[in-house]
Design an enzyme around this catalytic site. Sequence first.
Site, PDB file in Angstrom:
ATOM      1  N   TYR A 125       0.844  -1.191   0.000  1.00  0.00           N
ATOM      2  CA  TYR A 125       0.000   0.000   0.000  1.00  0.00           C
ATOM      3  C   TYR A 125       0.883   1.246   0.000  1.00  0.00           C
ATOM      4  CZ  TYR A 125      -3.476   3.453   0.753  1.00  0.00           C
ATOM      5  OH  TYR A 125      -4.273   4.548   0.556  1.00  0.00           O
ATOM      6  N   GLN A 187     -10.633   0.803   1.781  1.00  0.00           N
ATOM      7  CA  GLN A 187     -11.191  -0.025   0.717  1.00  0.00           C
ATOM      8  C   GLN A 187     -10.082  -0.780  -0.030  1.00  0.00           C
ATOM      9  OE1 GLN A 187     -11.495   3.219   1.109  1.00  0.00           O
ATOM     10  NE2 GLN A 187     -11.150   4.380  -0.790  1.00  0.00           N
ATOM     11  N   ASN A 210      -2.834   6.406   6.455  1.00  0.00           N
ATOM     12  CA  ASN A 210      -3.498   7.231   7.471  1.00  0.00           C
ATOM     13  C   ASN A 210      -4.273   6.346   8.458  1.00  0.00           C
ATOM     14  OD1 ASN A 210      -5.806   6.394   6.139  1.00  0.00           O
ATOM     15  ND2 ASN A 210      -6.135   8.350   5.097  1.00  0.00           N
ATOM     16  N   SER A 234       5.633   8.333  13.439  1.00  0.00           N
ATOM     17  CA  SER A 234       7.082   8.220  13.331  1.00  0.00           C
ATOM     18  C   SER A 234       7.762   8.972  14.480  1.00  0.00           C
ATOM     19  CB  SER A 234       7.514   8.789  11.982  1.00  0.00           C
ATOM     20  OG  SER A 234       8.842   8.436  11.704  1.00  0.00           O
ATOM     21  N   GLN A 256      12.344  14.805  11.625  1.00  0.00           N
ATOM     22  CA  GLN A 256      11.295  13.966  12.184  1.00  0.00           C
ATOM     23  C   GLN A 256       9.998  14.753  12.369  1.00  0.00           C
ATOM     24  OE1 GLN A 256      11.838  10.724  12.409  1.00  0.00           O
ATOM     25  NE2 GLN A 256       9.616  10.756  12.555  1.00  0.00           N
ATOM     26  N   GLU A 323      11.964   4.272  17.280  1.00  0.00           N
ATOM     27  CA  GLU A 323      12.019   3.827  15.881  1.00  0.00           C
ATOM     28  C   GLU A 323      13.390   4.186  15.281  1.00  0.00           C
ATOM     29  OE1 GLU A 323       9.470   6.083  13.376  1.00  0.00           O
ATOM     30  OE2 GLU A 323       9.606   4.689  11.685  1.00  0.00           O
ATOM     31  N   GLU A 411      -0.024 -36.802  28.018  1.00  0.00           N
ATOM     32  CA  GLU A 411      -0.881 -35.692  27.606  1.00  0.00           C
ATOM     33  C   GLU A 411      -2.282 -36.167  27.222  1.00  0.00           C
ATOM     34  OE1 GLU A 411       2.202 -32.175  26.129  1.00  0.00           O
ATOM     35  OE2 GLU A 411       0.962 -33.167  24.622  1.00  0.00           O
ATOM     36  N   HIS A 416      -1.724 -40.328  19.106  1.00  0.00           N
ATOM     37  CA  HIS A 416      -0.349 -39.925  18.835  1.00  0.00           C
ATOM     38  C   HIS A 416       0.619 -41.067  19.173  1.00  0.00           C
ATOM     39  CE1 HIS A 416      -2.080 -35.935  18.523  1.00  0.00           C
ATOM     40  NE2 HIS A 416      -0.915 -35.420  18.206  1.00  0.00           N
TER      41      HIS A 416
END
Lengths: 426, 426
Positions: A125, A187, A210, A234, A256, A323, A411, A416
């Site tokens: 994206y 979307q 966003n 950020s 920044q 970051e 168990e 098994h």
Amino acid sequence: MMQLIENPKKETWIELIKRPEADIKDVEVAVHAIVTDIKRNGTVALKKYNLILDGYQGESVMLDEKSFQEADGLLDSKLKNAIEHAARNIEKFHSANRFKNEKVETQKGVVCWKKQMPIENVGLYIPGGTAPLFSTVLMLGIPAQIAGSKNVFICTPPNASGKINPAIIYAAKIAGITKIYLAGGAQAIAAMAFGNAGIPRADKIFGPGNRFVTAAKNLVSASGVAIDMPAGPSEVLVIADEHANPRFVASDLLSQAEHGSDSQVICLCISTEKAEAIQTETITLLNKLPRKEIATKALENSRIIILNNLDETIEFSNQYAPEHLILACADAENLAEKITQAGSVFLGNYSPESAGDYASGTNHTLPTNGFAKAYSGVSVDSFMKNITFQKLTKEGLNGLAETVITMAEAEGLDAHALAIKVRIEN
Amino acid sequence: MMQLIENPKKETWIELIKRPEADIKDVEVAVHAIVTDIKRNGTVALKKYNLILDGYQGESVMLDEKSFQEADGLLDSKLKNAIEHAARNIEKFHSANRFKNEKVETQKGVVCWKKQMPIENVGLYIPGGTAPLFSTVLMLGIPAQIAGSKNVFICTPPNASGKINPAIIYAAKIAGITKIYLAGGAQAIAAMAFGNAGIPRADKIFGPGNRFVTAAKNLVSASGVAIDMPAGPSEVLVIADEHANPRFVASDLLSQAEHGSDSQVICLCISTEKAEAIQTETITLLNKLPRKEIATKALENSRIIILNNLDETIEFSNQYAPEHLILACADAENLAEKITQAGSVFLGNYSPESAGDYASGTNHTLPTNGFAKAYSGVSVDSFMKNITFQKLTKEGLNGLAETVITMAEAEGLDAHALAIKVRIEN
């Protein structure tokens, strides 16, 4: 302007390392409605949102071949060279340190190994709008290409004429991406998650966005579509010792702060004089910036903190888990050895964050909001998954039999145990 | 009994690879209430749920030292030996193939590197109840120990007397874990996420659980606490060629089916005779099992599918992306090369899934529900994160300057460009 805090007590650090709470609550209802609409109505719903939200009413949601061809001519060669230069460095760094697969014989006749395989369907994206993030196309597309992902595609919002910024197209071509879909926001994320709106289904979705995009990524990831990492504003933390250049530090704080009014900027100093010098330079440089208004807002939430010594600054930084961490210190190499929590670390006076943001070779998709405590930045591994394999001989199984039967029965899983018994009795 | 489907058309595969939709919707409201209660009321809320849900009203939520010491005496030596044997193999496999860090000079004066660091605070959720999953303690605890995580702890529900199964304690000791907290369900997950109920905060939460646990993990992960992977019912896909032993295959199908009534079992054959022989053996073995009722229900959702040839079985399996894949085929080694989507693969007649579930060395925490398309099973890497570093010389920065300035300005981020300009003008 930035708050200046002198020698805060350690008990107060817990407050100082807090980020402003991300508020996506108010968009969650809208995002849920959009995602559900795409899930149910596919292409019809996507076209509706393309029209309502981006003013685009074209039939096709795929960028046409002509736009791909035209992109080169629309960019000046300086920008094309810059993109290619950055791509070379990103490819060089991301190709190194790859996983090597070895077979391990854990005991006689029991051979186990691991194989790294590319994730096949990868959706990237890329936000649209005024600042076209073509650098992110490189940061996501190049590692995907190195990983060997078969089907890598981009979703990005079109303008009303169905066009997108040619720099995004050019960067996509450099990264070997041939499919760009015209869809943005929640979307687009939903369309990639369900693969039912003329856009392929992604096994994993990458990329910034966003609050609508963030909320949609959270929502689809709860149903099992992988996402790169949780998002947050950020942030940078700069540790500036007595040798730091206040002007350099101020420019880093501002790069920044200009990202958004919710960006986080923290500067740690060990003297009041240096702190004040940095503050003064920040004000001077701020006035030169086109994005002055955004940066000013971000600086209001930001802090210069004076601590007793460099060890304390490292301790604070590891608790904050920034970051980006810039070590504007004479002894940066030794300090770097003590860093346990950070996304990406920049050493010394000539390693500004913007070098790594674009072109030094490291990735700029990094964990924010303290997520560096458990998450890594994007790398080739982000586009791969591991499969384990094992082959036992009859002798190998005999050597494991009693252990597996004992544990399985303890168990309460008798079938098994049975799977071992029918084989060793054979 | 299992459905037998002969030569389905490829168009129908999309239906055949579908899993039953996981239904955690009905617990989401309750889980949201529990998580919010723990977030607000910490210890008080946790004690309330311990009393209501597990009948435990003790003051302490931490397992006492005495229970740790007593565990050894409560287990027979055969089980202790089995646990130690499994632990040795798991450690041997998980220690191999570790990441090696190398510095990369992407261009003159621009040095970038990556460092793997342990995630510090790791919470392991171990379900309680009738089947104590002590094997999962090894599968999560041993890689955490190899990674070097500082603070690894377990949450598991106590019984009314505040006790837990000694095999869980024993396995914890083998894995070097010294802290076990008495809490189960959604309340345990919330307590680890917020660290406010007498239980430490986890940077990442691992482990299986019921629908309450799954819903709580989804919920806290949306707010940024990392989790191991999305959960879903366990599943196996077996490819059985003409050389497969029907009894062996039947025992493998049943060891998956006994996990729960929602387990998924799929068997792919290339002849009707083999399919029918496997079906007959499955019925014979089923009648011997204590968990017959659970397994019978699981088999009702399960399928034996006959395809035209082995290539088609591999194609189907890669589309299904099974958690466990057993290649009960003469040519297993060659077929394994064609596998692109799976959690863990078992080759040949003597590599049953239960070997890997307990003791061969590979991990048993694996991606279900098709998540193997984007997720890997647990490994040492699951307990680590990467930090990137970079150091540029002044010359190195000069060599990048034009590229970074050009790209930053094209993205509208002038302070990013400024951070380079102030340095090269210096």
